[in-house]
Design a protein around this motif. Structure first.
Motif, PDB file in Angstrom:
ATOM      1  N   SER A 325      66.631  73.800  37.890  1.00 42.08           N
ATOM      2  CA  SER A 325      66.827  72.489  38.513  1.00 42.08           C
ATOM      3  C   SER A 325      65.562  72.041  39.237  1.00 42.08           C
ATOM      4  CB  SER A 325      67.991  72.523  39.496  1.00 42.08           C
ATOM      5  OG  SER A 325      69.194  72.873  38.843  1.00 42.08           O
ATOM      6  N   ARG A 326      64.915  72.966  39.904  1.00 41.88           N
ATOM      7  CA  ARG A 326      63.679  72.637  40.629  1.00 41.88           C
ATOM      8  C   ARG A 326      62.617  72.118  39.667  1.00 41.88           C
ATOM      9  NH1 ARG A 326      60.643  73.089  44.948  1.00 41.88           N
ATOM     10  NH2 ARG A 326      58.561  73.975  44.920  1.00 41.88           N
ATOM     11  N   MET A 327      62.395  72.858  38.589  1.00 41.95           N
ATOM     12  CA  MET A 327      61.352  72.484  37.640  1.00 41.95           C
ATOM     13  C   MET A 327      61.631  71.130  36.996  1.00 41.95           C
ATOM     14  SD  MET A 327      59.797  74.703  34.481  1.00 41.95           S
ATOM     15  CE  MET A 327      61.329  74.854  33.548  1.00 41.95           C
ATOM     16  N   PHE A 328      62.877  70.947  36.529  1.00 42.11           N
ATOM     17  CA  PHE A 328      63.177  69.692  35.837  1.00 42.11           C
ATOM     18  C   PHE A 328      63.336  68.528  36.807  1.00 42.11           C
ATOM     19  CE2 PHE A 328      64.026  72.661  32.414  1.00 42.11           C
ATOM     20  CZ  PHE A 328      63.319  72.033  31.403  1.00 42.11           C
ATOM     21  N   GLY A 329      63.760  68.799  38.035  1.00 42.32           N
ATOM     22  CA  GLY A 329      63.791  67.736  39.032  1.00 42.32           C
ATOM     23  C   GLY A 329      62.399  67.175  39.267  1.00 42.32           C
ATOM     24  N   ILE A 330      61.411  68.058  39.352  1.00 44.10           N
ATOM     25  CA  ILE A 330      60.016  67.623  39.525  1.00 44.10           C
ATOM     26  C   ILE A 330      59.546  66.827  38.312  1.00 44.10           C
ATOM     27  CG2 ILE A 330      57.644  68.471  39.669  1.00 44.10           C
ATOM     28  CD1 ILE A 330      58.796  70.867  41.290  1.00 44.10           C
ATOM     29  N   LEU A 331      59.795  67.359  37.105  1.00 43.04           N
ATOM     30  CA  LEU A 331      59.324  66.693  35.892  1.00 43.04           C
ATOM     31  C   LEU A 331      60.046  65.371  35.660  1.00 43.04           C
ATOM     32  CD1 LEU A 331      58.990  69.823  33.554  1.00 43.04           C
ATOM     33  CD2 LEU A 331      57.150  68.558  34.697  1.00 43.04           C
ATOM     34  N   PHE A 332      61.355  65.321  35.941  1.00 46.06           N
ATOM     35  CA  PHE A 332      62.079  64.053  35.818  1.00 46.06           C
ATOM     36  C   PHE A 332      61.530  63.030  36.818  1.00 46.06           C
ATOM     37  CE2 PHE A 332      66.164  66.440  34.358  1.00 46.06           C
ATOM     38  CZ  PHE A 332      65.654  66.530  33.072  1.00 46.06           C
ATOM     39  N   GLY A 333      61.244  63.493  38.020  1.00 45.96           N
ATOM     40  CA  GLY A 333      60.729  62.596  39.046  1.00 45.96           C
ATOM     41  C   GLY A 333      59.392  61.985  38.680  1.00 45.96           C
ATOM     42  N   GLN A 334      58.614  62.693  37.852  1.00 45.09           N
ATOM     43  CA  GLN A 334      57.312  62.198  37.411  1.00 45.09           C
ATOM     44  C   GLN A 334      57.377  61.562  36.014  1.00 45.09           C
ATOM     45  OE1 GLN A 334      54.601  62.433  39.603  1.00 45.09           O
ATOM     46  NE2 GLN A 334      56.296  63.008  40.951  1.00 45.09           N
ATOM     47  N   ASN A 335      58.600  61.391  35.488  1.00 36.79           N
ATOM     48  CA  ASN A 335      58.791  60.824  34.134  1.00 36.79           C
ATOM     49  C   ASN A 335      57.954  61.563  33.094  1.00 36.79           C
ATOM     50  OD1 ASN A 335      60.610  58.694  34.930  1.00 36.79           O
ATOM     51  ND2 ASN A 335      58.836  57.644  35.820  1.00 36.79           N
ATOM     52  N   ALA A 336      57.918  62.892  33.213  1.00 37.65           N
ATOM     53  CA  ALA A 336      57.054  63.706  32.356  1.00 37.65           C
ATOM     54  C   ALA A 336      57.732  64.154  31.066  1.00 37.65           C
ATOM     55  CB  ALA A 336      56.582  64.936  33.136  1.00 37.65           C
ATOM     56  N   LEU A 337      59.051  63.925  30.936  1.00 40.21           N
ATOM     57  CA  LEU A 337      59.772  64.363  29.750  1.00 40.21           C
ATOM     58  C   LEU A 337      60.609  63.214  29.205  1.00 40.21           C
ATOM     59  CD1 LEU A 337      61.058  67.835  31.022  1.00 40.21           C
ATOM     60  CD2 LEU A 337      59.218  67.445  29.377  1.00 40.21           C
ATOM     61  N   SER A 338      60.810  63.220  27.900  1.00 42.37           N
ATOM     62  CA  SER A 338      61.658  62.197  27.286  1.00 42.37           C
ATOM     63  C   SER A 338      62.464  62.831  26.161  1.00 42.37           C
ATOM     64  CB  SER A 338      60.818  61.037  26.742  1.00 42.37           C
ATOM     65  OG  SER A 338      59.915  61.494  25.738  1.00 42.37           O
ATOM     66  N   VAL A 339      63.521  62.133  25.752  1.00 48.67           N
ATOM     67  CA  VAL A 339      64.354  62.583  24.644  1.00 48.67           C
ATOM     68  C   VAL A 339      64.541  61.399  23.702  1.00 48.67           C
ATOM     69  CG1 VAL A 339      66.539  62.065  25.823  1.00 48.67           C
ATOM     70  CG2 VAL A 339      66.491  63.834  24.043  1.00 48.67           C
ATOM     71  N   SER A 340      64.593  61.686  22.406  1.00 48.56           N
ATOM     72  CA  SER A 340      64.519  60.626  21.401  1.00 48.56           C
ATOM     73  C   SER A 340      65.749  59.727  21.368  1.00 48.56           C
ATOM     74  CB  SER A 340      64.280  61.233  20.016  1.00 48.56           C
ATOM     75  OG  SER A 340      65.329  62.134  19.674  1.00 48.56           O
ATOM     76  N   ARG A 341      66.878  60.196  21.872  1.00 48.34           N
ATOM     77  CA  ARG A 341      68.058  59.343  21.965  1.00 48.34           C
ATOM     78  C   ARG A 341      68.921  59.806  23.119  1.00 48.34           C
ATOM     79  NH1 ARG A 341      68.796  62.012  16.648  1.00 48.34           N
ATOM     80  NH2 ARG A 341      70.615  63.395  16.630  1.00 48.34           N
ATOM     81  N   SER A 342      69.783  58.915  23.568  1.00 47.07           N
ATOM     82  CA  SER A 342      70.531  59.182  24.794  1.00 47.07           C
ATOM     83  C   SER A 342      71.850  59.887  24.541  1.00 47.07           C
ATOM     84  CB  SER A 342      70.799  57.869  25.541  1.00 47.07           C
ATOM     85  OG  SER A 342      71.600  57.004  24.755  1.00 47.07           O
ATOM     86  N   VAL A 343      72.176  60.164  23.267  1.00 45.85           N
ATOM     87  CA  VAL A 343      73.403  60.877  22.900  1.00 45.85           C
ATOM     88  C   VAL A 343      73.081  61.867  21.790  1.00 45.85           C
ATOM     89  CG1 VAL A 343      74.995  59.025  23.560  1.00 45.85           C
ATOM     90  CG2 VAL A 343      74.006  59.040  21.261  1.00 45.85           C
TER      91      VAL A 343
END
Length: 444
Positions: A325-343
């Motif tokens: 959670s810590r790692m992805f919270g940081i990366l999400f907060g910096q918009n550093a990751l994306s996914v090709s579709r929302s479902v």
């Protein structure tokens, strides 16, 4: 209403997290770690005996408890890490386990900390540990960074650097200086990044009985950092001798050299690393993501000799924990990751009319049986609106059932709504390209 410190991810973020957990789990199992899940609560006495955690433990009690302020032997608290419950599990089940016992554990933990970016009160951890009966060979300490390095390389995240130290180096050095309260010195030096060298030096004088010269020597040790074995000569140059220091330097050198052989650039000796929990006795690890160093460690752990014991039998171990959670919270907060579709959906089966929904469900079932994530459009709207329904969520394909005609049904077709290409298809044989089957996670 959001509650501070208790994160809730949106579906695209949760898909990214689940993708990462699958990769992490797969890596752990490649190295032979077996899955384990322990209960969420432990006796309060157990939790309070494992370091400076008394202010962080969440208590568990019933709403109608007669005297909630009363302390009792059976009071329970939510676990603040996974190592303490794992040690308890080993002592209770040692007769059923084969040693050395290798396990991984991916669970929520709870700490009553002050919430901030990447630091939560409820968060997910992914741990690996190896424990053995009586003694644990040191080569397991050298293996831990290699497992984590492989796990992180399987993810679309910034490069990780695992900082490694050995408490024997620190304790032996402090002892060689003439400082007797080595645990207090360790705790104080561990605050270096938070409060800076001047305040650490003052605290060492005030709380650990150090002279100004001893405090400065502690800071000089903490300044040493190297990605190869050169740290040994730099420690020796400080002119402190102690057998425990010698043992720690030898062990730390093994970790750095093993990582240098198998994963160059992964590990760096960082002699300011101490770790705050009291149960660590040797190797300690902290991990930073390159470019995100200001957020601190996202993966940490170490060697413990005395955390688990039954009678005269000890179960020493070494482990390391990814703060998911810590790692992805940081990366999400910096918009550093994306996914090709929302479902997860790969195909939407269009509904020509309400009376044909049964045909559409049969098509969807045929695709699902072959592992293709499929849903049926919610309404028999105009096909343009059904295509928009898919497009808004990034679903790449829309399936059009063939219209019934005299004697035989017309062929089904499937449309790639990104390119506009539409071809005849059979639900029993059609396959999407491998890259479209599941959402693709990537660095933004």
């Amino acid at each position: 209403m959001p509650i501070s410190g208790f994160p809730e991810w949106l579906p695209p973020q949760r898909m990214i997290e689940q993708y990462a957990l699958d990769k992490i789990r797969s890596t752990f199992e490649l190295y032979g770690f077996a899955p384990l899940e322990t209960r969420a609560v432990e006796p309060l006495e157990t939790l309070l005996s494992k370091g400076e955690t008394s202010k962080e433990v969440y208590l568990l009690r019933r709403l109608q408890e007669e005297d909630p302020s009363a302390r009792s032997d059976d009071q329970l608290g939510l676990h603040f890490d996974l190592t303490v419950p794992f040690a308890r599990f080993v002592t209770e089940n040692h007769g059923k386990l084969q040693f050395p016992f290798r396990r991984y554990q991916i669970q929520k933990v709870w700490r009553g900390e002050r919430p901030q970016e990447g630091r939560y009160r409820e968060f997910l951890q992914a741990d690996i540990d190896v424990v053995n009966r009586d003694t644990l060979p040191f080569h397991f300490d050298t293996e831990m960074p290699l497992v984590i390095g492989d796990a992180f390389r399987s993810l679309p995240i910034p490069r990780a650097v695992i900082q490694v130290n050995n408490r024997k180096v620190c304790e032996g050095f402090y002892r060689g200086l003439g400082l007797s309260d080595t645990a207090q010195v360790l705790r104080t030096v561990d605050k270096l990044d938070k409060i800076g060298p001047e305040k650490v030096a003052a605290a060492l004088v005030e709380t650990a009985g150090a002279t100004d010269a001893q405090a400065q020597a502690c800071l000089k040790l903490a300044e040493i950092s190297a990605s190869d074995g050169s740290f040994v000569d730099r420690v020796r140059a400080l002119g402190v001798d102690d057998p425990l220091l010698d043992e720690g330097l030898s062990e730390l050198l093994q970790v750095v050299e093993t990582a240098g052989e198998h994963a160059p650039g992964l590990v760096r000796a960082e002699l300011k690393i101490a770790r705050g929990l009291d149960y660590y006795t040797g190797t300690v690890y902290e991990t930073q993501l390159v470019g995100y160093e200001r957020f601190g460690s996202v993966c940490s752990g170490g060697r413990y000799e005395t955390l688990a014991s039954v009678g005269n039998t000890r179960f020493p171990g070494v482990g390391i924990s990814i703060g998911v959670s810590r790692m992805f919270g940081i990366l999400f907060g910096q918009n550093a990751l994306s996914v090709s579709r929302s479902v997860p959906t790969c195909v939407v089966v269009a509904v020509p009319s309400d009376d044909r929904r049964g045909d559409c469900e049969r098509i969807a079932m045929a695709l699902r049986r072959r592992g293709i994530p499929t849903e049926v459009a919610p309404t028999a709207a105009k096909f343009g609106k059904q295509i928009q329904f898919a497009d808004r969520r990034g679903i790449p394909y829309v399936w059009f059932p063939g219209a019934p005609s005299s004697g035989a049904a017309a062929s089904d077709t499937v449309k790639d709504i990104r390119s506009g290409e539409q071809v005849e298809a059979d639900a029993a044989t059609w396959e999407p390209p491998a890259a479209d089957l599941k959402p693709v996670v990537s660095a933004s």
